[in-house]
Scaffold this motif. Structure first.
Motif, PDB file in Angstrom:
ATOM      1  N   SER A  63       0.833  -1.190   0.000  1.00 25.38           N
ATOM      2  CA  SER A  63       0.000   0.000   0.000  1.00 25.38           C
ATOM      3  C   SER A  63       0.878   1.256   0.000  1.00 25.38           C
ATOM      4  O   SER A  63       1.888   1.333   0.709  1.00 25.38           O
ATOM      5  N   VAL A  64       0.487   2.257  -0.782  1.00 24.29           N
ATOM      6  CA  VAL A  64       1.214   3.532  -0.808  1.00 24.29           C
ATOM      7  C   VAL A  64       1.173   4.172   0.576  1.00 24.29           C
ATOM      8  O   VAL A  64       2.177   4.691   1.062  1.00 24.29           O
ATOM      9  N   ARG A  67       3.689   2.542   2.851  1.00 29.35           N
ATOM     10  CA  ARG A  67       5.070   2.942   2.536  1.00 29.35           C
ATOM     11  C   ARG A  67       5.374   4.339   3.066  1.00 29.35           C
ATOM     12  O   ARG A  67       6.458   4.592   3.602  1.00 29.35           O
ATOM     13  N   TYR A 134      -0.805  12.889  -0.488  1.00 27.51           N
ATOM     14  CA  TYR A 134      -1.485  11.615  -0.742  1.00 27.51           C
ATOM     15  C   TYR A 134      -2.979  11.734  -0.417  1.00 27.51           C
ATOM     16  O   TYR A 134      -3.834  11.348  -1.220  1.00 27.51           O
TER      17      TYR A 134
END
Length: 143
Positions: A63-64, A67, A134
């Motif tokens: 998963s972004v 990270r 994000y």
């Protein structure tokens, strides 16, 4: 300073007598040092817990979000450890004598602590900004 890089005794003694060198604040007291050790240790522990939770999850580092959180937590640990060791890496032969904590370091250990603190804080702040971007992309732009 002499040619071999050492301080001249007269200049060194004159510097020690300067009242601006020995300012005593809560930050230089044992109370301030204990507070710093406690809060930095709690921060490092919380960041370790976040990393532990990430690696226990099903998606792990795929998963972004995971990270980004891993990077922010890793660099927070680096910064927190630099803060937690407080006065220990400070050079024994420095001119500032008002610190009440344990001082056993050298110039190299002091520079290493400074690097860990600056690099960790800059990197974790950068990851925090990336996390904001994000969420902007996910929530507002629905990417």
């Amino acid at each position: 300073m002499t040619q071999n890089g050492q301080f001249d005794d007269a200049v060194y003694n004159q510097t020690l007598e300067d009242p601006r060198v020995s300012l005593e604040t809560v930050y230089t007291s044992l109370t301030g040092i204990r507070i710093t050790i406690t809060t930095a240790s709690l921060s490092a522990t919380a960041s370790l817990l976040i990393i532990f939770i990430i690696f226990r999850s099903k998606t792990k580092m795929k998963s972004v979000y995971h990270r980004i959180m891993f990077g922010m937590s890793f660099f927070d640990i680096l910064q927190s450890l630099a803060m937690a060791i407080t006065t220990v890496p400070m050079p024994k032969d420095m001119i500032y004598q008002q610190f009440e904590g344990l001082i056993v370091g050298t110039d190299v250990s002091c520079r290493a602590q400074g690097f860990m603190f600056i690099f960790g804080s800059m990197a974790s702040t950068t990851y925090n900004a990336v996390l904001c971007w994000y969420y902007l992309c996910v929530l507002h732009f629905q990417l």
